[in-house]
Scaffold this active site. Sequence first.
Site, PDB file in Angstrom:
ATOM      1  N   GLU A   1       4.690   6.991   1.501  1.00  0.00           N
ATOM      2  CA  GLU A   1       4.722   7.747   2.737  1.00  0.00           C
ATOM      3  C   GLU A   1       4.813   6.745   3.881  1.00  0.00           C
ATOM      4  OE1 GLU A   1       1.996   8.280   0.646  1.00  0.00           O
ATOM      5  OE2 GLU A   1       2.493  10.238  -0.201  1.00  0.00           O
TER       6      GLU A   1
ATOM      7  N   TYR B   1      12.853   0.101   3.770  1.00  0.00           N
ATOM      8  CA  TYR B   1      12.879   0.841   2.509  1.00  0.00           C
ATOM      9  C   TYR B   1      14.293   1.297   2.166  1.00  0.00           C
ATOM     10  CZ  TYR B   1       7.831   0.806   3.200  1.00  0.00           C
ATOM     11  OH  TYR B   1       6.535   0.411   3.404  1.00  0.00           O
TER      12      TYR B   1
END
Length: 149
Positions: A107, A119
């Site tokens: 998250e 990411y």
Amino acid sequence: MIDIEICPLKAEHIDSVVAINNLSFPTPWSRESLEKEIEDNTIAKYVVAKKFNIVIGYAGIWCILDEGHITNIAIHPEYRGIGAGSLLLETLIEICKIEFITSMTLEVRKSNLIAQNLYKKYGFVQEGIRKAYYADNKEDAIIMWKHNI
């Protein structure tokens, strides 16, 4: 990036990790939580990034069956932008390969575009939202996954 070393997080690194944690997160993990992670949590794997033997960042993952859940990646503000985050994330991906993990998740705050871009660079994609996930300001969390590790 050449002079950044990645090694397992040990008790001797806790003071530095606590300091980085406090500088990096609005609601940082407590010293006790971090100590329990490295001492007692058998599914947790943590690493630190060191430059000239100074801890400049850390990262952690929980290896649960065939999934890896990234708990934290944080870099000391004075050392951001030099590639330590990339090296830590690459190390977590390698740990997953060794542990036969096939998917990774995390998250990330909706406002943290720098982390989201890191990411994405490594193949993570947004697959959901956790509404009002963060207790400090009720900010949404973006759920990201990387499949086929």
